[in-house]
Design a protein around this motif. Structure first.
Motif, mmCIF file in Angstrom:
data_model
loop_
_atom_site.group_PDB
_atom_site.id
_atom_site.type_symbol
_atom_site.label_atom_id
_atom_site.label_comp_id
_atom_site.label_asym_id
_atom_site.label_seq_id
_atom_site.Cartn_x
_atom_site.Cartn_y
_atom_site.Cartn_z
ATOM 1 N N UNK A 37 0.759 -1.205 -0.101
ATOM 2 C CA UNK A 37 -0.057 0.067 0.086
ATOM 3 C C UNK A 37 0.661 1.096 0.028
ATOM 4 N N UNK A 38 1.958 1.131 0.889
ATOM 5 C CA UNK A 38 2.784 2.297 0.727
ATOM 6 C C UNK A 38 3.555 2.486 -0.584
ATOM 7 N N UNK A 39 3.788 1.610 -0.909
ATOM 8 C CA UNK A 39 4.556 1.703 -2.339
ATOM 9 C C UNK A 39 3.508 2.320 -3.239
ATOM 10 N N UNK A 40 2.260 1.680 -3.322
ATOM 11 C CA UNK A 40 1.443 2.413 -4.424
ATOM 12 C C UNK A 40 0.955 3.920 -4.132
ATOM 13 N N UNK A 41 1.056 4.230 -2.803
ATOM 14 C CA UNK A 41 0.645 5.670 -2.376
ATOM 15 C C UNK A 41 1.963 6.465 -2.777
ATOM 16 N N UNK A 42 3.153 6.326 -2.615
ATOM 17 C CA UNK A 42 4.155 6.822 -3.011
ATOM 18 C C UNK A 42 4.185 7.048 -4.449
ATOM 19 N N UNK A 43 3.706 5.956 -5.269
ATOM 20 C CA UNK A 43 3.673 6.358 -6.685
ATOM 21 C C UNK A 43 2.516 7.412 -6.939
ATOM 22 N N UNK A 44 1.435 7.344 -6.144
ATOM 23 C CA UNK A 44 0.247 8.135 -6.587
ATOM 24 C C UNK A 44 0.571 9.647 -6.173
ATOM 25 N N UNK A 45 1.251 9.828 -5.075
ATOM 26 C CA UNK A 45 1.772 11.205 -4.570
ATOM 27 C C UNK A 45 2.705 11.831 -5.510
ATOM 28 N N UNK A 46 3.514 10.824 -6.080
ATOM 29 C CA UNK A 46 4.370 11.463 -7.218
ATOM 30 C C UNK A 46 3.784 11.890 -8.479
ATOM 31 N N UNK A 47 2.712 11.306 -8.688
ATOM 32 C CA UNK A 47 1.840 11.309 -9.991
ATOM 33 C C UNK A 47 1.055 12.425 -9.669
ATOM 34 N N UNK A 48 0.473 12.970 -8.585
ATOM 35 C CA UNK A 48 -0.201 14.120 -8.361
ATOM 36 C C UNK A 48 0.601 15.272 -8.404
ATOM 37 N N UNK A 49 1.967 15.028 -7.611
ATOM 38 C CA UNK A 49 2.738 16.230 -7.741
ATOM 39 C C UNK A 49 3.232 16.781 -9.192
#
Length: 350
Positions: free
Chosen positions: A109-121
């Motif tokens: 879950x944290x790996x996926x959320x890091x990816x989502x956070x980078x995508x949003x940024x």
């Protein structure tokens, strides 16, 4: 997350019922030894990662906090792989299975959320600092649901070198872990492909008069996007052999392959550790881990008082406000991995 069944005969011998039903099989010892060694290595690696995060103060921005949380999840996930050899059915076995499922899911879950956070940024140009609580609710809450479903259904039990979902519930193994895992890996690959594409477009769009600072940032950006393709690839590599072994066991439950089982227990404990290293130890971090860099960092962490002896020596305590903060502390997480002088992060609410 599981391997072939091992039935204890006494304190000194074990039998691998799928490898040899008539006599002791030394391949059991190899599997258990490799599993424990890999889990211990993963545990030590996660502890080292947490030490580096503490030493270099990599816990201020949102992205750094997320990497720290990923490492914590990977640390506790590694604990499950070194919990003894095998357990009979009962509360201890169910607890180990629940623990393993929960922290495997939490690391993912944290790996996926890091990816989502980078995508949003980067792609959406959004400030995500106000999503921190939501990220924690998702990363710790969703795994709780996924780990508890087999527990309440009574599907946990002895499953080889560790406890997990038993051999009688193969569909649950794939539904709880493998199908969501590879679906999320595919989605992460798509996200990183888009991130790299947008980053390259932004690098090529920097025109105008020569600006040394802009050129330096351009080179830095080019270097930072190179390892992005490895992020989902690492998770894919450590998940591939467990999937192949579980597929083989599903179709041929009475004819397991020792080499696949060995690769399974060799790679399964490395899920969280591999991603913690990939996300956490970038080039800048490694450059600070020289003997001199470690010595200076330890002095900075442990020695918070300085003696100044110009005319009248006296103890002086420097506060963070007086020194300034050079550790990238920023409540508005302005995109740790990428920076564009022409890009402004917009606060687009949830």
């Amino acid at each position: 997350m599981d391997s072939n069944n091992i039935i204890p005969l006494n304190n000194n011998s074990r039998r691998c019922i799928f490898f040899n039903t008539d006599s002791d099989d030394n391949r059991c010892v190899v599997i258990l030894t490799v599993k424990r060694a890999t889990g211990t290595f993963s545990l030590i690696g996660c502890f080292f990662m947490l030490f580096v995060i503490w030493l270099l103060r990599r816990y201020h921005s949102l992205a750094q906090k997320m990497i720290c949380s990923l490492t914590v999840a990977a640390f506790f996930d590694s604990v499950a792989y070194v919990m003894g050899d095998t357990h009979p059915e009962g509360s201890l076995c169910n607890f180990q299975a629940w623990w393993l499922t929960y922290f495997d899911w939490s690391a993912l879950a944290w790996v996926c959320l890091i990816t989502v956070n980078l995508y949003l940024n980067l792609v959406k140009e959004m400030s995500t600092s106000h999503y921190e609580l939501l990220y924690h609710l998702m990363a710790w809450g969703v795994p709780l649901v996924m780990a508890s479903l087999p527990l309440f259904s009574g599907y946990y039990g002895p499953a080889g070198a560790w406890c997990w979902i038993t051999d009688d519930h193969v569909a649950w193994r794939f539904g709880i872990w493998y199908v969501p895992l590879f679906t999320l890996i595919f989605l992460m690959i798509c996200c990183y492909a888009r991130i790299i594409y947008v980053a390259n477009e932004r690098m090529q769009s920097w025109f105008g008069t020569f600006n040394p600072e802009r050129e330096r940032r351009k080179v830095s950006l080019a270097e930072e996007i190179k390892p992005l393709k490895w992020y989902p690839s690492v998770y894919l590599l450590v998940s591939l052999f467990p999937l192949i072994n579980r597929l083989h066991n599903a179709f041929y439950p009475q004819d397991p392959v020792f080499s696949l089982t060995l690769l399974h227990v060799l790679s399964a404990p490395l899920h969280g550790l591999a991603n913690a290293f990939v996300f956490g130890l970038d080039r800048d971090t490694w450059s600070q881990l020289s003997p001199t860099g470690i010595q200076l960092a330890l002095q900075s962490r442990l020695c918070d008082r300085t003696r100044i002896g110009e005319y009248h020596p006296g103890a002086v305590r420097y506060t963070q406000a007086e020194l300034g903060d050079f550790s990238d502390e920023d409540d508005d997480d302005t995109n740790v991995l990428f920076y564009s002088p022409d890009m402004t992060l917009k606060d687009r609410g949830p």
